[in-house]
Structure formats: structure tokens, C-alpha cells
Design a protein around this motif. Structure first.
Motif, short mmCIF file in Angstrom:
data_model
loop_
_atom_site.label_atom_id
_atom_site.label_comp_id
_atom_site.label_asym_id
_atom_site.label_seq_id
_atom_site.Cartn_x
_atom_site.Cartn_y
_atom_site.Cartn_z
N ASP A 120 1.07 -1.29 -0.71
CA ASP A 120 -0.26 -0.32 -0.18
C ASP A 120 1.25 1.13 -0.36
OD1 ASP A 120 -2.21 -1.40 -0.12
OD2 ASP A 120 -2.67 -1.51 2.20
N GLN A 121 1.91 1.03 0.01
CA GLN A 121 3.23 1.98 0.51
C GLN A 121 2.99 2.73 -2.02
OE1 GLN A 121 3.54 3.84 3.00
NE2 GLN A 121 2.73 2.57 4.01
N GLN A 122 3.13 1.49 -2.30
CA GLN A 122 3.27 2.50 -3.19
C GLN A 122 2.39 3.34 -4.39
OE1 GLN A 122 4.91 3.39 -6.76
NE2 GLN A 122 5.94 1.79 -5.84
N ALA A 123 2.71 4.36 -5.09
CA ALA A 123 2.07 5.34 -5.49
C ALA A 123 1.34 5.14 -6.81
CB ALA A 123 2.92 6.49 -5.54
N ASN A 124 2.23 4.11 -7.84
CA ASN A 124 1.58 3.46 -8.99
C ASN A 124 1.98 2.12 -9.18
OD1 ASN A 124 1.50 3.30 -12.01
ND2 ASN A 124 0.63 5.52 -12.04
N HIS A 125 0.83 1.19 -8.74
CA HIS A 125 1.78 0.16 -9.34
C HIS A 125 2.01 -0.47 -10.62
CE1 HIS A 125 -0.43 -0.63 -4.40
NE2 HIS A 125 0.33 -1.28 -5.01
N LEU A 126 0.81 -0.05 -11.62
CA LEU A 126 1.06 -0.32 -12.53
C LEU A 126 2.15 0.28 -13.70
CD1 LEU A 126 -3.14 0.30 -13.78
CD2 LEU A 126 -1.74 -1.79 -12.20
N LYS A 127 2.62 1.39 -13.02
CA LYS A 127 3.49 1.48 -13.33
C LYS A 127 4.78 0.97 -12.88
CE LYS A 127 1.87 6.40 -15.66
NZ LYS A 127 2.54 5.68 -17.18
N ALA A 128 5.42 1.02 -12.18
CA ALA A 128 6.35 -0.02 -11.36
C ALA A 128 6.20 -1.26 -11.93
CB ALA A 128 5.57 -0.70 -10.21
N TYR A 129 5.59 -1.64 -12.88
CA TYR A 129 6.17 -2.73 -13.69
C TYR A 129 6.67 -2.51 -14.80
CZ TYR A 129 3.05 -6.14 -10.96
OH TYR A 129 2.13 -6.70 -10.07
N GLY A 130 6.28 -1.90 -15.63
CA GLY A 130 7.21 -0.03 -16.33
C GLY A 130 8.44 -0.34 -16.41
N ILE A 131 8.80 0.14 -14.80
CA ILE A 131 10.29 0.29 -14.83
C ILE A 131 10.64 -1.26 -14.60
CG2 ILE A 131 11.71 0.72 -12.71
CD1 ILE A 131 9.98 3.48 -14.01
N ALA A 132 10.20 -2.25 -13.81
CA ALA A 132 11.75 -3.39 -14.08
C ALA A 132 10.92 -3.85 -15.42
CB ALA A 132 9.94 -4.76 -13.44
N TYR A 133 10.11 -3.49 -16.61
CA TYR A 133 10.70 -4.24 -17.65
C TYR A 133 11.47 -3.04 -18.90
CZ TYR A 133 9.61 -5.60 -22.75
OH TYR A 133 9.94 -5.92 -23.97
N LYS A 134 11.38 -1.38 -18.46
CA LYS A 134 12.99 -1.01 -18.67
C LYS A 134 14.18 -1.66 -17.90
CE LYS A 134 14.52 3.92 -18.85
NZ LYS A 134 14.65 3.27 -20.57
N VAL A 135 14.16 -1.70 -16.57
CA VAL A 135 15.44 -2.31 -16.12
C VAL A 135 15.69 -3.77 -16.61
CG1 VAL A 135 16.97 -3.22 -14.56
CG2 VAL A 135 14.90 -0.83 -13.99
N LEU A 136 15.03 -4.26 -17.56
CA LEU A 136 15.47 -6.00 -18.23
C LEU A 136 15.72 -5.16 -19.43
CD1 LEU A 136 12.02 -8.36 -17.14
CD2 LEU A 136 14.73 -8.47 -16.16
N LYS A 137 14.95 -4.88 -20.30
CA LYS A 137 14.80 -3.62 -21.81
C LYS A 137 16.90 -3.00 -21.54
CE LYS A 137 13.15 -3.16 -25.19
NZ LYS A 137 12.89 -4.72 -26.32
#
Length: 422
Positions: free
Chosen positions: A32-49
Motif C-alpha cells: 500500500d506504500q506504492q504510489a502507482n502499482h501499474l507503472k512500477a511494472y513498466g520500471i521493472a520492464y525497462k530495467v530488463l530492457k
């Protein structure tokens, strides 16, 4: 003076090394401390990219992510509005050790490479207004995860092996155009007929079967298939009905095989068996395809309840544990042409990851060297009365647990796959 300056430079260098050692990991919390759960996945994907690894902390603070600390990744989190915490080397090591405790239902799974993602959609060849509400297209775009779009022609040309992850949403693989004109326009229908003619198929239903078989082959060869709504249901119906005419005259000009039901071969389907096909109600009826759909006969039904995600062992049942990571385990049910899956129609070999009181909502299975997930419903945040052609604004739902399940599947192929023990 020179000695003093040299001394300061040495001190700064030492401090810089110590500081970098103290703060070289970024924790992206998913509770519940996450401000934007959905965009967090985008960060993870970018790191992998960017050819960096991501540690997925299963069952820790909602399935958090741990990545290498860089100023670029910190900036990316800030720009996208994603909450993060900077951890020292010692604290990150302590956290990993904590998650390895055999008495805790937690684990660390390392994601290593960004999957090449494609979405199977008629927007490739026609206006397809209905696809504007495709939940996967919406959330991939919102999370800023890149993808390509393919349709029948690309699959018939054998292009699937170039990709890792394929999504099917509310497509009709039986060749009945969604069973009503509310689903597909005349332009959509003509586009499919033109492709069928180009590749020598006498009917769209025959072309769609060839496409479904190619998708099944892609999955068996090691690909990952994610299907929602009627895409999941009609994919299996088409496979089971191979060589049998199940398409009514209102769609292709000739009648259904009177013995079609008895000729279905459930050994060819992926997830469902012992289902009964629906009769032909023509283009304009809100008809479902079969009784796989637990709300069959009611079309776009609005369920009023919730479904529950099962709790899997993060150490032994790693795959379903990844696919069910969430900050909520009780999720609001949502409608669709195929809203949910009748329990008695699901094959015993299928793993159920989420279910309601009367139906299964979230399924997983293995096929050859590949995996698949079927997810019931059209849009996890859809609202009855808003119109099924109105796309959801995910800026209003950045914490959607229903949409998180979709994004779990997007990241899953990046993990080192482990077989389930149970």
C-alpha cells in the motif's frame, strides 16, 4: 595548499565509494506504500530492457522489486510517479537472507531478460473500435511497456517464433465474428474475409482454425500465451471442433453439422472439456459460444461479487506464486462476453489460481515447453452502464489488483522457470 587539495580529493573518493556501497539497490515496494502499482511494472520492464536484472521478491510487501541503484533508474521512477526506497548493500543482503528463510513463504526470483511482446488484434487491419477497450493494450500502454501488434496474416506467415509472449483478448477463433455485430463491424468482417481469401481458405472459420493451431504450436514450442475473455473460450472451442462445421448459416451461408456436438475432440483443446456449444442466434444477439462461460445466456453480465487468489508456496510453487503476486487477494469480479469459466468445464490438469463462488476466473497450464494463462472477463475496472466501447482511464486506477494480474504475466517469461512441485 596542493597537499590540502589532494587530501580532500582522496577523502571525497573514499566517501564516494562508501556512499555507493551504502546505497546500491533500489527497492520498489508493491504494498500500500506504492504510489502507482501499474507503472512500477513498466520500471521493472525497462530495467530488463537495459540488460539489467530484476529481483522479484515474492510475497514481500505485495511482490516488490529490487534493482541495482543508478541515478537513471531513480530518475525514471520519479518521472513515472513510482515509489522507491534506496537500500544499502548490507540491508539488501539482509533482506535476501530473510526471504531465503525456509520457514517464511517468501522467495527471490531473478528476472533476466525482457520478453518480446505481441498482441493479436484486428487493429492491425481494420478500425476495430471494440479493441480500444482491450485491457492488455490499455495496461501495456499505461505502464509504458513496448509491444507489437499482429493479426492473422503475420501468424499464417510463421512469424510467431520471433516473439516470447502473445496476448489474445476478445477474439473469436470459431469464425462467427463474435456472434453479433455489436462486437465486430462490417469493416472488421471484410478484413478477415480478405485475409482468408488471400491464403486460400474457403471460410473465415477455416482460417481461424489454422491460426489457432499455429498459436498452440507456438506455445508448445516454448512460447507464453495469455488470453482473456472470449479469446480464451473460442480458442479452445476452435481446436476441439477441428474438421467439424459449428458455424451457423447466418455467418457463412451454410448450416451447422447436426452431429457437431458429438464430434468435438476435447483432447485437442488446452483448458476446457465436456462443454456444450450454444445455438445460432444470429448476428445481433448477445449470444455466448458455449457453456464454458459460467454466465452463458446473459451476455455482458455484471457480477456483483469477488473472486479470491489462492496462496501458493513461493519456494515450491514458484510459477503460480509469481502469477498471483498482489497487494490484495480478494478482487472485484468484472464482466465480459466470457465472464468466467464453469468449474466442471475446466480440465483436471489445469491449475486454478483464482476463483469465485460459482466459477473459476484465473487459470494456468503447461503445454509442451510453453505455458499459458487464461483470465476471465473483459476489463478488470469496467463499470456496467458505461458502455463496453468506452476505454478505462487507468490514471483513475493505478492500484488495480485486477490489472496487476495481467502485468504479472507480462514479467513472468523473464524469470528462470521452475517446475511446480505440487
Amino acid at each position: 595548499m596542493k597537499r590540502h587539495l589532494l587530501f580532500l580529493l582522496v577523502i571525497w573518493a573514499v566517501v564516494g565509494r562508501v556512499t555507493s556501497g551504502w546505497a546500491n539497490s533500489i527497492l520498489i515496494p508493491m504494498d500500500d506504500q506504492q504510489a502507482n502499482h501499474l507503472k512500477a511494472y513498466g520500471i521493472a520492464y525497462k530495467v530488463l530492457k537495459d540488460d539489467q536484472e530484476v529481483d522479484w521478491l515474492l510475497n514481500y510487501r505485495g511482490g516488490s522489486f529490487l534493482i541495482k541503484q543508478t541515478s537513471a533508474f531513480e530518475t525514471e521512477c520519479r518521472v513515472r510517479g513510482v515509489s522507491f526506497e534506496v537500500l544499502s548493500d548490507a540491508k539488501a543482503a539482509s533482506l535476501r537472507q530473510q526471504l531465503a528463510d525456509p520457514d517464511l513463504n517468501m522467495n527471490v526470483v531473478t528476472l533476466q531478460k525482457a520478453a518480446k511482446i505481441i498482441v493479436y488484434s484486428p487493429i492491425k487491419v481494420s478500425p476495430s473500435e471494440f479493441e480500444n477497450t482491450d485491457a492488455v493494450l490499455l495496461v501495456l500502454t499505461y505502464a509504458e511497456i513496448p509491444y507489437e501488434v499482429v493479426y492473422d496474416e503475420e501468424i499464417l506467415k510463421g512469424e510467431l517464433p520471433k516473439y516470447d509472449w502473445l496476448h489474445l483478448h476478445h477474439e473469436d477463433f470459431t469464425g462467427q465474428y463474435g456472434r453479433n455485430l455489436h462486437r465486430q463491424s462490417l469493416a472488421d468482417i471484410k478484413a478477415q474475409e480478405d485475409i482468408a481469401k488471400k491464403y486460400g481458405f474457403a471460410k473465415v472459420s477455416q482460417m481461424k482454425l489454422a491460426v489457432a493451431k499455429a498459436i498452440k504450436e507456438f506455445c508448445a514450442g516454448g512460447g507464453y500465451l495469455f488470453a482473456m475473455c472470449s479469446g480464451a473460450e473460442t480458442f479452445d472451442i476452435a481446436l476441439a471442433a477441428e474438421g467439424v462445421d459449428i458455424v451457423g448459416s447466418s455467418y457463412d451461408g451454410d448450416g451447422v453439422d447436426p452431429d457437431a456436438q458429438s464430434k468435438l475432440d476435447f483432447s485437442k483443446s488446452v483448458a476446457f472439456e465436456n462443454f456444450t456449444l450454444e445455438g445460432d442466434n444470429g448476428y445481433r444477439g448477445y449470444s455466448t459460444f458455449s457453456d464454458i462461460n459460467s454466465t452463458g445466456g446473459r451476455g455482458y453480465d455484471q457480477p456483483g461479487g469477488f473472486f479470491e487468489l489462492f496462496n501458493f508456496s513461493a519456494k515450491w510453487d514458484v510459477i503460480p506464486a509469481m502469477l498471483t503476486q498482489n497487494h490484495e487477494s480478494i478482487i472485484k469480479e468484472f464482466m465480459g462476453q466470457t465472464t468466467a469459466f464453469r468449474k466442471s468445464a475446466v480440465k483436471p490438469s489445469v491449475l486454478v489460481m483464482g476463483e469465485g463462488k460459482t466459477s473459476h476466473r484465473y487459470l494456468y497450464g503447461e503445454l509442451g515447453r510453453g505455458q499459458w494463462t487464461f483470465y476471465g472477463g473483459h476489463d478488470p475496472e469496467s463499470v456496467r452502464g458505461g458502455g463496453f466501447r468506452n476505454p478505462t482511464d487507468l490514471n483513475l486506477h493505478p492500484h488495480s489488483p485486477g490489472y496487476r494480474l495481467i502485468l504479472n504475466n507480462v514479467l513472468f517469461p523473464s524469470a528462470r522457470k521452475k517446475k511446480r512441485k505440487t
